[in-house]
Design an enzyme around this catalytic site. Structure first.
Site, PDB file in Angstrom:
ATOM      1  N   CYS A  23      15.656  31.871  21.070  1.00  0.00           N
ATOM      2  CA  CYS A  23      15.145  31.771  22.437  1.00  0.00           C
ATOM      3  C   CYS A  23      16.001  30.813  23.251  1.00  0.00           C
ATOM      4  O   CYS A  23      16.965  30.226  22.749  1.00  0.00           O
ATOM      5  CB  CYS A  23      13.692  31.300  22.436  1.00  0.00           C
ATOM      6  SG  CYS A  23      13.474  29.625  21.795  1.00  0.00           S
ATOM      7  N   CYS A  26      16.337  27.293  21.853  1.00  0.00           N
ATOM      8  CA  CYS A  26      17.319  27.187  20.771  1.00  0.00           C
ATOM      9  C   CYS A  26      18.726  26.996  21.341  1.00  0.00           C
ATOM     10  O   CYS A  26      19.504  26.172  20.860  1.00  0.00           O
ATOM     11  CB  CYS A  26      17.291  28.439  19.901  1.00  0.00           C
ATOM     12  SG  CYS A  26      15.714  28.791  19.126  1.00  0.00           S
ATOM     13  N   ASP A 441      45.857  41.946  50.437  1.00  0.00           N
ATOM     14  CA  ASP A 441      47.277  41.746  50.682  1.00  0.00           C
ATOM     15  C   ASP A 441      47.854  43.136  50.978  1.00  0.00           C
ATOM     16  O   ASP A 441      47.202  44.156  50.722  1.00  0.00           O
ATOM     17  CB  ASP A 441      47.928  41.132  49.450  1.00  0.00           C
ATOM     18  CG  ASP A 441      49.435  41.062  49.562  1.00  0.00           C
ATOM     19  OD1 ASP A 441      49.925  40.607  50.598  1.00  0.00           O
ATOM     20  OD2 ASP A 441      50.105  41.499  48.604  1.00  0.00           O
ATOM     21  N   ASP A 643      48.583  40.492  44.692  1.00  0.00           N
ATOM     22  CA  ASP A 643      49.378  40.672  43.478  1.00  0.00           C
ATOM     23  C   ASP A 643      50.569  39.735  43.377  1.00  0.00           C
ATOM     24  O   ASP A 643      51.232  39.710  42.338  1.00  0.00           O
ATOM     25  CB  ASP A 643      49.895  42.110  43.403  1.00  0.00           C
ATOM     26  CG  ASP A 643      51.074  42.344  44.346  1.00  0.00           C
ATOM     27  OD1 ASP A 643      51.011  41.865  45.496  1.00  0.00           O
ATOM     28  OD2 ASP A 643      52.043  43.000  43.923  1.00  0.00           O
ATOM     29  N   ASP A 647      50.131  35.101  47.117  1.00  0.00           N
ATOM     30  CA  ASP A 647      48.691  35.336  47.229  1.00  0.00           C
ATOM     31  C   ASP A 647      47.871  34.344  46.414  1.00  0.00           C
ATOM     32  O   ASP A 647      46.646  34.281  46.563  1.00  0.00           O
ATOM     33  CB  ASP A 647      48.344  36.755  46.748  1.00  0.00           C
ATOM     34  CG  ASP A 647      49.024  37.830  47.575  1.00  0.00           C
ATOM     35  OD1 ASP A 647      49.081  37.674  48.805  1.00  0.00           O
ATOM     36  OD2 ASP A 647      49.500  38.816  46.982  1.00  0.00           O
TER      37      ASP A 647
END
Length: 754
Positions: A23, A26, A441, A643, A647
């Site tokens: 649970c 725990c 971009d 990419d 960026d």
């Protein structure tokens, strides 16, 4: 809207299998024990995968000490595992099988106990029936219920509580009361509506139902980890290594950089490397999503875990073990599955006080009903009050709360990975679900990122086009920008010799500088030449750049000394799925904006072609960053897709940064999500899976909290106090508790089809 997510902690990362957790309490106990251990930088524990991820200071990791620290908290155990291996399936299967056997045998014995207790067995009634019921229930309580008793006692010795505490206290209360009633019949009283007060069958049925629930839950949780196991199954276990002309099969872990591996048709490539002999077609769909095989010849790069389709080849290893692309993907998926979603904080705060509060409510329930029923006699009052107190203990199990978030995260992240989308952590999943603006971009994102040279315009240089290309390529050969790659490719196509360059430096968003033939050369935008190269006379270059820009071309200017040597025009191809992706995101309610360093005219032209709502052009990296922050300041939750190196700042600052898998390593490191398959359309998949995942988390939490909010009053007898003839016995409380956990896990598993 901004989301502050700390960078991953620095240190050595280790993965442990954890047993004994049931649970949210725990999870909290194990997490606290690990974090308190010397040398531990951070620790995250996942109930859904039964794993603990520990980051330790270099040189201070002690697996044995961590194991002792966890064991000291109660009935929990941890075992170190290679992070790139799946949880031992044989051990997991054996544990589930043992749990299944315990559930079956205890259920049969509990049914026998109930048959005697309810006097359904012909000829066995009264005290004899109750003794038989107790006898059938005893092995269930003592043998099969031992796991709950042991765990509860271990927690009590360390002054903590968890789900096992509730089950152990509840079942032992019922069992011992039944034994006491049989030993001292005068304790057996009757109160309206309650009948017999020997509950041995209820105690047995509670243990059986909890075991059945755990068995079903364990099977469902194992299915939740199918994605990571499916990934790991794609990794070959051995490699055919050629050393001194002799081919030998060795384990993958023993392959070293520089080794030559033979790969036969139909086999998976064992390492990242370069084809050194032969030619073939490679199925790279596992990484790219592209179904068509890719032709590979000598000198071409190949990636581990991809499939060799046709020819036999030799591959020289360049990356092995944890450094391969495949290992990084597995590690990224595992990290995301084991990470915490921000919404989990609410569960942790509740779990910290839940069990003690439930025990308190059970005591209050007992006291209130004892006072209310004492007119029926002390024995009857104790019996009826204890019945409802035990029901409160059993029904209020926090299992569902502990499973609500991690199971949904595990399944959602796994589903995304199968679609070619890698989430860095659960926070990224949650942020992607909340995104309402997507910033693109341009080059390499909305376009293919593979431009080609369409014109070379020399101005002040001897040797014409060839000389201009040679000088530009000398500088650009050291750059990873797509325009630089295109210029270098153009020189190769014309078979031009490129001079050597030194003292190279890149200026993200502007251009690059290097020394060629003992003179400093600047290559980049016209503005870059004017501002960084200190070239005053750029009028002719600006005119040419404007003319080409009106045609949608990108322009690279080349300067040396005080002169602009000329300009090079390049065009890029719009991604085939760009328009469809933008439209799909709009259908999902997201507004789109393009943030690009390109000039306004080609940027607007492309935006109009693919349907982007807003365009902000001629931006330096820091200006892209400012644009992201401005959108966030206006209340937007921003997803940034890019990419390139330029960026990276914007990707890191966005609520969720999305890097194209075909982009630069820097961009992918800065992003929160990576589109491994490379297709822009995977962005739509990422948003959809994230939204489904967050919706499932919310559904699970509503169910988990709502279940307790409704069932605890029923178990406490509130309807009965109001005059309603509704009774929630401990047996039915156990059934409802087990059903709640299974429901949460089953709801999460629906994400496998998202």
């Amino acid at each position: 809207m901004t989301t502050d997510r700390a960078a991953p902690p620095a240190g050595d990362r280790h993965v442990f299998d954890v047993s004994g957790m049931t649970c949210a309490s725990c999870v909290r106990h194990v997490t606290q024990a690990l974090r308190a251990a010397p040398g531990v930088v951070s620790a995250e524990v996942n109930l859904a995968t039964s794993e603990a991820t520990v980051v330790a200071e270099p040189g201070k990791f002690d697996a044995a000490a961590l194991a002792r620290a966890v064991e000291a908290t109660g009935a929990y155990r941890i075992a170190l595992r290679d992070e790139n291996e799946a949880a031992p399936s044989s051990e997991a299967d054996a544990e589930i099988a043992a749990l299944g056997r315990a559930a079956v045998v205890s259920s049969v014995l509990a049914a026998v106990s109930m048959a005697f207790a309810m006097e359904w067995v012909p000829g066995v009634t009264g005290t004899a029936a109750q003794i038989a019921a107790l006898a059938a229930a005893a092995p269930v309580q003592i043998v099969f219920g031992h796991r709950f008793t042991k765990a509860a006692w271990g927690a009590a010795r360390h002054r903590t509580t968890d789900m096992n505490t509730l089950v152990a206290v509840g079942t032992w209360s019922a069992f011992l009361w039944s034994a006491a009633v049989l030993a001292w019949p005068e304790l057996a009283g009757h109160s309206a509506g309650h009948g017999t007060h020997a509950w041995s069958d209820s105690a047995a049925m509670i243990v059986a139902l909890v075991l059945v629930g755990r068995f079903l839950e364990a099977r469902a949780r194992r299915r939740a980890g199918d994605a990571i196991r499916a990934l790991l199954e794609q990794a070959p276990e051995t490699a055919h290594v050629v050393r001194a002309g002799v081919e030998t099969d060795i384990p993958i872990r023993d392959v070293r950089v520089g080794d030559v591996c033979a790969v036969r048709p139909g086999e998976r490539v064992p390492v990242d490397g370069v084809v050194s002999e032969g030619q073939t077609d490679i199925d790279e769909s596992m990484l790219t999503g592209e179904s068509l095989p890719v032709a590979k010849r000598i000198g071409d790069a190949v990636t581990g875990a991809t499939v060799n389709r046709t020819g036999a080849v030799h591959v020289r290893a360049s990356k092995v073990g944890n450094d391969t692309a495949f290992a990084r993907i597995v590690r990224a998926v595992r990290d995301a599955q084991s990470s915490r979603a921000p919404v989990q904080d609410l569960v942790d705060r509740v779990a910290a006080v839940f069990v003690p509060v439930v025990i308190g409510l059970a005591l209050v329930t007992f006291g209130a009903w004892f006072v209310a029923l004492r007119g029926d006699g002390a024995a009857a009052a104790v019996s009826a009050a204890a019945l409802r107190a035990v029901s409160v203990l059993i029904v209020a199990c926090p299992c569902a709360m502990g499973l609500a978030t991690p199971t949904a995260v595990v399944v959602a992240v796994g589903r995304a990975a199968r679609l070619g989308v890698i989430f860095r952590d659960a926070g990224a999943l949650e942020s992607a679900a909340r995104a309402d603006v997507v910033a693109f971009d341009k080059t390499g994102t909305l376009t293919e990122g593979r431009p080609r040279v369409v014109a070379v315009e020399p101005l002040k240089i001897q040797g014409g086009e060839a000389a201009l290309l040679r000088i530009a390529a000398a500088v650009e050969a050291k750059s990873e920008h797509p325009l630089a790659t295109a210029i270098v490719a153009a020189t190769k196509a014309r078979d031009l010799a490129v001079p050597a360059a030194s003292m190279f430096r890149a200026f993200p968003g502007g251009g690059a500088r290097a020394v060629v033939d003992m003179r400093t050369v600047f290559v980049g935008s016209v503005r870059f030449l004017r501002e960084t190269g200190n070239i005053a006379d750029v009028a002719d270059a600006e005119t040419l750049a404007e003319q080409w820009a009106q045609r949608g071309a990108a322009v690279v200017a080349v300067g040396r000394g005080s002169d602009v040597l000329g300009v090079i025009a390049l065009t890029d191809t719009v991604r085939a799925d760009a328009k469809q992706t933008v439209a799909a995101l709009r259908d999902l309610g997201l507004r789109s904006v393009m943030l690009t360093g390109d000039r306004a005219a080609p940027a607007r032209s492309l935006a109009q072609e693919v349907g982007v709502d807003d365009v902000r052009a001629e931006l330096l990296p820091e200006q892209k960053l400012e644009a992201i922050r401005a959108l966030q300041a206006g209340g937007a939750c921003v997803a940034m897709i890019g990419d390139g190196l330029n960026d990276a700042p914007a990707l890191a600052a966005a609520d969720v940064g999305v890097a194209m898998g075909t982009g630069t390593g820097v961009a992918m490191q800065a992003a929160h999500v990576t589109l491994v398959a490379g297709g822009l359309g995977r962005t739509v998949d990422a948003i959809r899976v994230a939204r489904r995942g967050l919706a499932t988390i919310r559904q699970n939490l509503v169910w988990a909290f709502g279940y307790n909010a409704v069932m605890i009053p029923f178990a406490a007898g509130v309807p009965a106090a109001l005059g309603w003839h509704i009774e929630l016995t401990p047996m039915w409380a156990a059934a409802a508790m087990a059903l709640s956990s299974v429901t949460v896990v089953a709801n999460s598993l629906r994400l496998r089809r998202a």
